[in-house]
Design a protein around this motif. Structure first.
Motif, PDB file in Angstrom:
ATOM      1  N   LEU A  31      38.424 -44.955  56.962  1.00  0.00           N
ATOM      2  CA  LEU A  31      37.324 -46.260  56.394  1.00  0.00           C
ATOM      3  C   LEU A  31      37.109 -47.049  57.492  1.00  0.00           C
ATOM      4  O   LEU A  31      35.903 -47.589  57.604  1.00  0.00           O
ATOM      5  CB  LEU A  31      38.007 -46.844  55.304  1.00  0.00           C
ATOM      6  N   GLU A  35      33.452 -48.138  59.364  1.00  0.00           N
ATOM      7  CA  GLU A  35      32.873 -49.375  59.794  1.00  0.00           C
ATOM      8  C   GLU A  35      32.424 -49.796  61.341  1.00  0.00           C
ATOM      9  O   GLU A  35      31.344 -50.270  61.440  1.00  0.00           O
ATOM     10  CB  GLU A  35      33.967 -50.390  59.410  1.00  0.00           C
ATOM     11  N   LEU A  38      28.974 -48.163  61.114  1.00  0.00           N
ATOM     12  CA  LEU A  38      28.039 -48.916  60.494  1.00  0.00           C
ATOM     13  C   LEU A  38      27.572 -50.115  61.522  1.00  0.00           C
ATOM     14  O   LEU A  38      26.517 -50.446  61.503  1.00  0.00           O
ATOM     15  CB  LEU A  38      28.403 -49.407  59.137  1.00  0.00           C
ATOM     16  N   LEU A  70      25.348 -52.791  51.859  1.00  0.00           N
ATOM     17  CA  LEU A  70      25.894 -51.541  51.923  1.00  0.00           C
ATOM     18  C   LEU A  70      27.296 -51.225  52.151  1.00  0.00           C
ATOM     19  O   LEU A  70      28.128 -50.646  51.524  1.00  0.00           O
ATOM     20  CB  LEU A  70      24.731 -50.744  52.514  1.00  0.00           C
ATOM     21  N   ALA A  71      27.606 -51.801  53.581  1.00  0.00           N
ATOM     22  CA  ALA A  71      29.070 -51.630  53.950  1.00  0.00           C
ATOM     23  C   ALA A  71      30.135 -52.338  52.916  1.00  0.00           C
ATOM     24  O   ALA A  71      31.099 -51.609  52.783  1.00  0.00           O
ATOM     25  CB  ALA A  71      29.104 -52.117  55.222  1.00  0.00           C
ATOM     26  N   GLU A  74      30.299 -50.230  49.862  1.00  0.00           N
ATOM     27  CA  GLU A  74      31.139 -48.798  50.287  1.00  0.00           C
ATOM     28  C   GLU A  74      32.558 -49.184  50.531  1.00  0.00           C
ATOM     29  O   GLU A  74      33.379 -48.251  50.067  1.00  0.00           O
ATOM     30  CB  GLU A  74      30.357 -48.337  51.589  1.00  0.00           C
ATOM     31  N   GLY A  78      35.276 -47.226  48.264  1.00  0.00           N
ATOM     32  CA  GLY A  78      36.114 -46.658  48.795  1.00  0.00           C
ATOM     33  C   GLY A  78      37.712 -46.918  49.071  1.00  0.00           C
ATOM     34  O   GLY A  78      38.283 -45.965  48.776  1.00  0.00           O
TER      35      GLY A  78
ATOM     36  N   ALA B 151      28.351 -50.801  42.363  1.00  0.00           N
ATOM     37  CA  ALA B 151      29.604 -50.671  42.993  1.00  0.00           C
ATOM     38  C   ALA B 151      31.016 -51.309  42.370  1.00  0.00           C
ATOM     39  O   ALA B 151      31.964 -50.983  42.385  1.00  0.00           O
ATOM     40  CB  ALA B 151      29.457 -51.081  44.354  1.00  0.00           C
TER      41      ALA B 151
END
Lengths: 120, 197
Positions: A31, A35, A38, A70-71, A74, A78, B151
């Motif tokens: 992950l 990053e 990204l 978005l990150a 995520e 995640g 999310a």
């Protein structure tokens, strides 16, 4: 300002991220490498905002903000998946995860229950 | 070479160096801390590139939230404190593909921009970016808010296996398969989604 400098930085960071995703076994480190990728894209977007004069001003920076959001989403999902994986298998090594599950999906948690009870 | 170029070179070198350490270090916790250095240097890059708001949002969200979440995950998965030897899989393919991607992109971008110069546009302050977001990019902005909400819900549902599970109530709790050892880690994992946001 010479745009080639941040562009090259972003390209190298993206390459490092790809390398990390393929090389690391620990899911948390994977992950982290995502990053890195990204952020390389963010740097490209912000640099492109200075080099290209778009119709709408500051579009690149707006896109960079969107990518940051978005990150964040995520990384939240995640890490939830990684922690659930750790709870099920007591490991976060991504190549210990079987991609083909032979047993029928009875709830998803049953094999781990059997495993942990057999180990006791 | 102007002052901005020198700053960009120095910050880029710091970012790439810290990135190399992130993907090569043997210490899990140190990887997270090197990631802080890398993201901080990138925030400095954004400042030099006149993207003020993006730089501060980067510091707030990445350094403040994402890295803290990653470090939480490192702790919750009981990572060893010292160096661990099983972090990497042996891989020439990784070096090949990663190096290929990085160097290929570098060659492309260097070929496209050579040693040209551009003048910096007016700084991307919160006022200018806010005008753009709320005039031209309203729809993506709203879609992103829906995505963040989904999310959030998804992370909670994933972390709570007793939600949405068929069967008698209490079954999910009783059948929890925690990691070997006491139940503290599982309890921490359970209480984590609430504290995440």
């Amino acid at each position: 300002m010479r745009p080639v400098i941040p562009y090259v930085t972003a390209a190298l960071l993206f390459g490092l991220g790809v390398y990390g995703v393929l090389r690391r076994r620990n899911a948390v480190l994977v992950l982290m490498s995502v990053e890195l990728m990204l952020n390389a894209v963010n740097l490209i977007l912000v640099t492109a905002d200075t080099t290209a004069r778009a119709v709408l001003p500051h579009s690149g920076q707006v896109f960079a903000l969107f990518v940051i959001v978005l990150a964040a989403a995520e990384i939240g999902v995640g890490l939830a998946i990684v922690l659930q994986l750790y709870r099920l298998r007591a490991t976060v090594a991504v190549d210990d995860v079987p991609l083909t599950e032979p047993s029928p999906p009875v709830g998803g948690r049953e094999p781990a229950v059997l495993d942990s009870e057999a180990g006791r | 070479m102007t002052g901005a170029d020198v700053l960009l070179l120095a910050l880029g070198a710091v970012a790439v160096g810290a990135g190399v350490l992130v993907v090569t270090t043997k210490h899990l916790v140190r990887a997270g801390l090197y990631l802080v250095v890398c993201l901080g240097a990138l925030a400095g890059d954004f400042l030099v590139l006149s993207a003020e708001l993006v730089a501060w949002v980067q510091v707030l969200i990445y350094v403040g939230a994402v890295v803290v979440l990653l470090l939480f995950a490192v702790m919750l998965t009981r990572a060893p404190i010292g160096a661990s030897d099983d972090l990497d899989r042996p891989g020439w393919p990784a070096a090949l593909i990663g190096g290929g991607a990085g160097l290929g992109l570098t060659v492309l971008l260097v070929d496209a921009y050579r040693w040209s110069t551009v003048t910096l546009p007016p700084a991307g302050t919160a006022e200018r970016l806010g005008e753009q977001i709320f005039q031209s990019w309203v729809l993506p902005f709203e879609v992103l808010s829906v995505l963040l909400l989904s999310a959030l819900v998804g992370a909670i549902v994933l972390s709570r296996p007793d939600i949405g599970r068929a069967g008698p109530p209490g079954d999910g709790r009783a059948g929890r398969a925690g990691p070997p050892g006491d139940g503290r880690a599982a309890d921490l994992v359970d209480s984590e989604p609430g504290g995440r946001r």
